[in-house]
Design a protein around this motif. Structure first.
Motif, PDB file in Angstrom:
ATOM      1  N   ASN A 148       0.809  -1.227   0.000  1.00 33.24           N
ATOM      2  CA  ASN A 148       0.000   0.000   0.000  1.00 33.24           C
ATOM      3  C   ASN A 148       0.840   1.275   0.000  1.00 33.24           C
ATOM      4  O   ASN A 148       0.569   2.223   0.742  1.00 33.24           O
ATOM      5  CB  ASN A 148      -0.971   0.007   1.198  1.00 33.24           C
ATOM      6  N   ILE A 149       1.857   1.293  -0.837  1.00 33.03           N
ATOM      7  CA  ILE A 149       2.683   2.499  -1.002  1.00 33.03           C
ATOM      8  C   ILE A 149       2.236   3.191  -2.280  1.00 33.03           C
ATOM      9  O   ILE A 149       2.629   2.819  -3.386  1.00 33.03           O
ATOM     10  CB  ILE A 149       4.183   2.148  -1.037  1.00 33.03           C
ATOM     11  N   ASP A 154       3.510   7.440   2.100  1.00 29.94           N
ATOM     12  CA  ASP A 154       3.360   6.059   2.548  1.00 29.94           C
ATOM     13  C   ASP A 154       4.689   5.371   2.845  1.00 29.94           C
ATOM     14  O   ASP A 154       4.708   4.225   3.310  1.00 29.94           O
ATOM     15  CB  ASP A 154       2.585   5.249   1.502  1.00 29.94           C
ATOM     16  N   LYS A 158       7.707   2.226   6.759  1.00 31.52           N
ATOM     17  CA  LYS A 158       8.078   1.119   5.872  1.00 31.52           C
ATOM     18  C   LYS A 158       9.581   0.898   5.887  1.00 31.52           C
ATOM     19  O   LYS A 158      10.366   1.723   6.359  1.00 31.52           O
ATOM     20  CB  LYS A 158       7.603   1.400   4.450  1.00 31.52           C
TER      21      LYS A 158
END
Length: 353
Positions: A148-149, A154, A158
């Motif tokens: 979900n980047i 986002d 991560k």
């Protein structure tokens, strides 16, 4: 064009000691040089197979052969170098890398990158870009879709797989800052020798890749990715990667060789633009270890992007060199003043038809 953008880390790290290293090197005359031969022109005349005297010339790649290099292989296969009186050998880089081999005069031509030439120039290393292989930057940050980047925001929380290059950190911070994101919230992990597909299954969420190779491979593997091209976040990051390079001494000592080599190389890339399927077959035949399906799909995607919106293949714009140099300076990535006018030239490209 490796499976990841590992070249960025390697390219940036060599420039600091390069100027000192060159003092210890003896300039060569642009002969065969070191490295491993990858392809050689046939010493026959193009007009009927009659033997002629051809001049031996070498060009060194930046990494293992891939579709960034197809124009070189096409120029060999189609006899374009022979027509210019050249017998061209394509080399893979030695331990010192392509830029060091070209800068020292060990070989006259090589594949380089705008970012490494920019850093080299401010350290007094006389590399010169002769042509842009691809008109626009096709690299960017990629992640499997399940991470979900969708934007630089986002990246927070991560795990990024890289090599600790200052340029990596600067680019990531630059595009995250635009969205009010905090780069300190990204966990950096050294990928080592792992490729993108191994690394994202092991311990990272995203990495920097060239879409034309790794992105296409992901599609073929049925492993969808989200791709964030760095050029989409800043005009300054739409730089030339890769380029054809030489050094100032080569230009001064033998401009006719530079002109002949670039005329044939240009014809090779124009051939690959017009004939992607045939060009892919040439690369596959020359380098049989490559995955034919990947080469064909990559070539189909990349061939139109060699020239893209330029009037002819290879043309370089002053503003692209200026903008990227200013960006590097603003990120404290340069150790001196950068004169973009000496870093590149379009003078040895053939006249546009």
């Amino acid at each position: 064009m490796r499976s990841t953008h590992k070249g960025i880390g390697k390219r940036i790290k060599w420039t600091a000691p390069l100027a000192a290293l060159l003092l210890a090197l003896t300039a060569c005359s642009g002969g065969a040089g070191g490295g491993t031969p990858a392809a050689t022109g046939d010493p026959k005349a193009a007009d009927g197979g009659e033997a002629q005297t051809l001049r031996d010339v070498s060009v060194v790649l930046d990494w293992t052969p891939n579709t960034n290099h197809t124009g070189l292989y096409a120029a060999v296969d189609q006899g374009f170098y022979e027509q210019e009186g050249l017998k061209v050998t394509i080399l893979q880089p030695g331990a010192g890398g392509a830029d060091q081999m070209v800068a020292s005069g060990e070989v006259p031509f090589g594949i380089s990158y705008q970012e490494s030439i920019t850093q080299a120039r401010v350290q007094g290393v006389p590399l010169v870009s002769l042509a842009a292989v691809i008109q626009h930057n096709t690299s960017g940050f990629a992640a499997p879709t399940d991470r979900n980047i969708k934007s630089p925001k986002d990246f927070e929380g991560k795990r990024y797989g890289g090599w600790g290059s200052p340029v990596e950190a600067a680019v990531m911070k630059s595009i995250m800052d635009q969205e009010g994101a905090d780069v300190s919230k990204v966990e950096n992990i050294n990928m080592g020798d792992a490729d993108f597909f191994t690394a994202v299954k092991r311990d990272i969420d995203f990495a920097w890749i060239f879409y034309a190779w790794t992105g296409i491979e992901a599609k073929l593997r049925g492993e969808p990715i989200d791709m964030l091209y760095v050029k989409d976040y800043s005009d300054s990051l739409d730089y030339y990667t890769p380029v054809i390079a030489t050094n100032e001494k080569q230009i001064a000592d033998d401009p006719e060789l530079v002109k002949a080599f670039m005329k044939a190389t240009s014809e090779g890339y124009e051939y690959a633009i017009d004939h992607p399927a045939e060009a892919a077959d040439i690369l596959i035949q020359a380098v049989p270890d490559l995955d034919p399906e990947l080469v064909k799909a990559s070539q189909e995607w990349l061939s139109p992007k060699y020239r893209d919106d330029a009037d002819q293949w290879g043309m370089q714009k002053p503003e692209v060199w200026d903008n990227y140099g200013k960006w590097m300076s603003s990120q404290n990535l340069l150790e001196g003043e950068f004169d973009s006018t000496k870093a590149f030239t379009n003078d040895y490209l053939p006249t546009a038809k």
